[in-house]
Design a protein around this motif. Structure first.
Motif, PDB file in Angstrom:
ATOM      1  N   LYS A  11     -48.257  24.212  43.077  1.00  0.00           N
ATOM      2  CA  LYS A  11     -47.247  23.137  43.041  1.00  0.00           C
ATOM      3  C   LYS A  11     -47.874  21.838  42.534  1.00  0.00           C
ATOM      4  O   LYS A  11     -47.291  21.135  41.707  1.00  0.00           O
ATOM      5  CB  LYS A  11     -46.701  22.961  44.460  1.00  0.00           C
ATOM      6  CG  LYS A  11     -45.325  22.412  44.543  1.00  0.00           C
ATOM      7  CD  LYS A  11     -44.815  22.517  45.961  1.00  0.00           C
ATOM      8  CE  LYS A  11     -45.732  21.829  46.947  1.00  0.00           C
ATOM      9  NZ  LYS A  11     -45.340  22.003  48.337  1.00  0.00           N
TER      10      LYS A  11
ATOM     11  N   GLN B 245     -45.701  22.867  58.697  1.00  0.00           N
ATOM     12  CA  GLN B 245     -44.372  23.485  58.590  1.00  0.00           C
ATOM     13  C   GLN B 245     -44.414  24.794  57.793  1.00  0.00           C
ATOM     14  O   GLN B 245     -43.850  25.807  58.204  1.00  0.00           O
ATOM     15  CB  GLN B 245     -43.410  22.508  57.911  1.00  0.00           C
ATOM     16  CG  GLN B 245     -42.018  23.065  57.715  1.00  0.00           C
ATOM     17  CD  GLN B 245     -41.145  22.096  56.941  1.00  0.00           C
ATOM     18  OE1 GLN B 245     -41.426  20.915  56.876  1.00  0.00           O
ATOM     19  NE2 GLN B 245     -40.088  22.597  56.348  1.00  0.00           N
ATOM     20  N   ASN B 246     -45.108  24.760  56.653  1.00  0.00           N
ATOM     21  CA  ASN B 246     -45.173  25.957  55.814  1.00  0.00           C
ATOM     22  C   ASN B 246     -45.898  27.094  56.527  1.00  0.00           C
ATOM     23  O   ASN B 246     -45.583  28.268  56.321  1.00  0.00           O
ATOM     24  CB  ASN B 246     -45.834  25.631  54.468  1.00  0.00           C
ATOM     25  CG  ASN B 246     -44.932  24.747  53.606  1.00  0.00           C
ATOM     26  OD1 ASN B 246     -43.725  24.662  53.832  1.00  0.00           O
ATOM     27  ND2 ASN B 246     -45.512  24.066  52.635  1.00  0.00           N
TER      28      ASN B 246
ATOM     29  N   ASN C 175     -45.556  13.718  44.131  1.00  0.00           N
ATOM     30  CA  ASN C 175     -45.720  15.145  44.440  1.00  0.00           C
ATOM     31  C   ASN C 175     -47.176  15.587  44.305  1.00  0.00           C
ATOM     32  O   ASN C 175     -47.654  16.386  45.108  1.00  0.00           O
ATOM     33  CB  ASN C 175     -44.861  15.981  43.487  1.00  0.00           C
ATOM     34  CG  ASN C 175     -43.631  16.520  44.167  1.00  0.00           C
ATOM     35  OD1 ASN C 175     -43.342  16.160  45.306  1.00  0.00           O
ATOM     36  ND2 ASN C 175     -42.902  17.367  43.482  1.00  0.00           N
TER      37      ASN C 175
ATOM     38  N   SER D 160     -40.255  19.345  59.724  1.00  0.00           N
ATOM     39  CA  SER D 160     -39.382  19.173  58.565  1.00  0.00           C
ATOM     40  C   SER D 160     -38.674  17.821  58.623  1.00  0.00           C
ATOM     41  O   SER D 160     -38.653  17.074  57.640  1.00  0.00           O
ATOM     42  CB  SER D 160     -38.350  20.305  58.510  1.00  0.00           C
ATOM     43  OG  SER D 160     -37.340  20.014  57.588  1.00  0.00           O
TER      44      SER D 160
ATOM     45  N   LYS E  10     -32.918  21.715  61.698  1.00  0.00           N
ATOM     46  CA  LYS E  10     -33.662  20.607  61.072  1.00  0.00           C
ATOM     47  C   LYS E  10     -32.721  19.452  60.708  1.00  0.00           C
ATOM     48  O   LYS E  10     -33.173  18.316  60.568  1.00  0.00           O
ATOM     49  CB  LYS E  10     -34.495  21.076  59.880  1.00  0.00           C
ATOM     50  CG  LYS E  10     -33.770  21.652  58.734  1.00  0.00           C
ATOM     51  CD  LYS E  10     -34.762  22.261  57.765  1.00  0.00           C
ATOM     52  CE  LYS E  10     -34.029  23.012  56.679  1.00  0.00           C
ATOM     53  NZ  LYS E  10     -34.896  23.705  55.766  1.00  0.00           N
TER      54      LYS E  10
HETATM   55  O1  C5P Z   1     -36.900  22.734  54.722  1.00  0.00           O
HETATM   56  P1  C5P Z   1     -37.384  21.481  54.138  1.00  0.00           P
HETATM   57  O2  C5P Z   1     -36.407  20.801  53.224  1.00  0.00           O
HETATM   58  O3  C5P Z   1     -38.025  20.569  55.134  1.00  0.00           O
HETATM   59  O4  C5P Z   1     -38.571  22.041  53.233  1.00  0.00           O
HETATM   60  C1  C5P Z   1     -39.216  21.282  52.345  1.00  0.00           C
HETATM   61  C2  C5P Z   1     -40.179  22.175  51.576  1.00  0.00           C
HETATM   62  O5  C5P Z   1     -40.366  21.628  50.299  1.00  0.00           O
HETATM   63  C3  C5P Z   1     -41.553  22.293  52.218  1.00  0.00           C
HETATM   64  O6  C5P Z   1     -42.038  23.604  52.032  1.00  0.00           O
HETATM   65  C4  C5P Z   1     -42.407  21.317  51.441  1.00  0.00           C
HETATM   66  O7  C5P Z   1     -43.739  21.764  51.325  1.00  0.00           O
HETATM   67  C5  C5P Z   1     -41.710  21.269  50.098  1.00  0.00           C
HETATM   68  N1  C5P Z   1     -41.684  19.935  49.481  1.00  0.00           N
HETATM   69  C6  C5P Z   1     -42.429  19.734  48.336  1.00  0.00           C
HETATM   70  N2  C5P Z   1     -42.398  18.516  47.695  1.00  0.00           N
HETATM   71  C7  C5P Z   1     -41.645  17.506  48.205  1.00  0.00           C
HETATM   72  C8  C5P Z   1     -40.890  17.684  49.384  1.00  0.00           C
HETATM   73  C9  C5P Z   1     -40.923  18.931  49.990  1.00  0.00           C
HETATM   74  O8  C5P Z   1     -43.107  20.647  47.886  1.00  0.00           O
HETATM   75  N3  C5P Z   1     -41.638  16.358  47.548  1.00  0.00           N
END
Ligand code: C5P
Length: 355
Positions: free
Chosen positions: A48, A103-104, A230, A208, A126
């Motif tokens: 990612k 969380q993951n 990100n 979350s 959540k």
């Molecule tokens: O279920 P929820 O919406 O909280 O999940 C968010 C997911 O998206 C998580 O797995 C988180 O790692 C990912 N995320 C991401 N980049 C972001 C926000 C969330 O990768 N800017």
């Protein structure tokens, strides 16, 4: 179709696909042949972060017309994007980064111990934690309709929990794809513990909510590009994500062949598919935050409940019980009610046409 709707529909399909693919990747093999969730979380962040870096770099290069200036143009863009990533305020992302890694990881525990549809419905809690943290940290005020819908949400999740907890220690064979080779496999493959699953999913709802609200606070209080944020998020995630992998690497059974093959041990097609769908989810979540809003994101998530429910019936022979239907319907109605824009709320409850 505008990007906004494409991203929302993709998020709904991704949400449903993730719980199904992740669940199957965990329950379809005996414990001794299971892949490491810690490795999956680490690979997710690496992929990612790399994709986000490429997008951030291309955006900077495009804005400064790097392609027209040859190698030096690209080099200047690379330096600029690195400066943006390592800006003085990048440390702010360390908190959501840590929370998202936790969380993951919790998601793996939850999905390994609960049927897919039950996990999806319970994970809707959540919305409740996000609301609570929004009120506490963002000083957001909630209307009485929103509080009422949160109450219904808790009731709905409770109904689903009661029916699932009553069948403690469900053999996972019940969750094998119908007609698959594993369906006739012995029962010792994977034993699910709903109590453990509910504990993990409840904790994941807290991380979350807190991570989401914190990320929103950081995004809204600065002008930095979403893709740069990100990359910062993934960079900070690498620290907590790599620690459990190092911890596991002390086990000579897996790591005597080297670190990389140790990380990738038992990584088959389903494990890679899980990581790929997770990476896609992280990227789409970022796009939805940018091009859409949380109201529509909530709808996408509730649509994913229906999708994964239908898929669970078709693929895993999930049994429809009256309490599951009542509980899920309550969660869906509560989600819809919560997402009514201000002014429409009375209509949402009474069905009346405003005068
Ligand atoms: O279920 P929820 O919406 O909280 O999940 C968010 C997911 O998206 C998580 O797995 C988180 O790692 C990912 N995320 C991401 N980049 C972001 C926000 C969330 O990768 N800017």
């Amino acid at each position: 179709m505008p990007l906004k709707y494409v991203s929302l529909v993709t998020l709904a399909v991704q949400n449903a696909a993730l719980s199904i693919v992740m669940h199957y990747s965990r329950v379809s093999t005996p414990a001794a042949q299971a892949y490491s969730p810690a490795s999956a979380v680490l690979l997710n962040e690496l992929l990612k972060g790399s994709i986000s870096f490429v997008i951030a770099f291309l955006r900077v290069a495009d804005a400064s017309d790097a392609s027209g200036r040859g190698v030096w143009g690209w080099w200047a863009s690379l330096r600029r994007v690195c400066r943006e990533i390592f800006s003085p305020d990048c440390w702010k992302l360390s908190i959501p980064a840590l929370l998202y890694v936790v969380q993951n990881s919790l998601q793996f525990v939850a999905i390994s111990n609960l049927p897919v549809a039950t996990f999806q419905v319970t994970y809707q809690m959540k919305i409740l934690t996000t609301a609570a943290f929004s009120v506490m940290l963002l000083r957001r005020k909630l209307s009485s309709t929103k509080w009422l819908s949160l109450f219904f949400l808790a009731i709905g999740v409770g109904i689903v929990q009661i029916q699932s907890s009553s069948t403690s220690h469900v053999p996972a064979r019940q969750n094998m794809p119908v007609g698959s080779a594993h369906e006739s496999a012995p029962l010792h493959i994977h034993i699910m513990s709903p109590l453990k699953g509910f504990g993990a999913v409840t904790a994941a709802c807290f991380t979350s909510g807190l991570a989401g609200v914190y990320f929103e606070m950081v995004l809204k209080n600065s002008k930095a590009d979403l893709w740069v944020r990100n990359v910062q998020l993934s960079l900070f995630s690498l620290i907590p994500a790599v620690l459990p992998v190092f911890w596991e690497s002390s086990d000579p059974r897996y790591y005597q062949a080297g670190l990389i093959s140790g990380i990738l041990r038992n990584f088959g097609g389903w494990a890679w598919a899980t990581v790929a769908v997770q990476v896609l989810g992280g990227l789409i979540t970022a796009i939805v935050i940018k091009y859409s809003d949380n109201i529509l994101k909530g709808f996408a998530t509730s649509l994913s409940i229906v999708l994964s429910f239908l898929a669970s019936v078709a693929l895993f022979g999930f049994r429809i019980t009256p309490s599951f239907v009542i509980g899920s319907t309550t969660v869906l109605v509560a989600t819809w009610m919560y997402n009514q824009p201000p002014g429409q709320e009375l209509v949402a409850i009474t069905g009346a046409i405003p005068v």
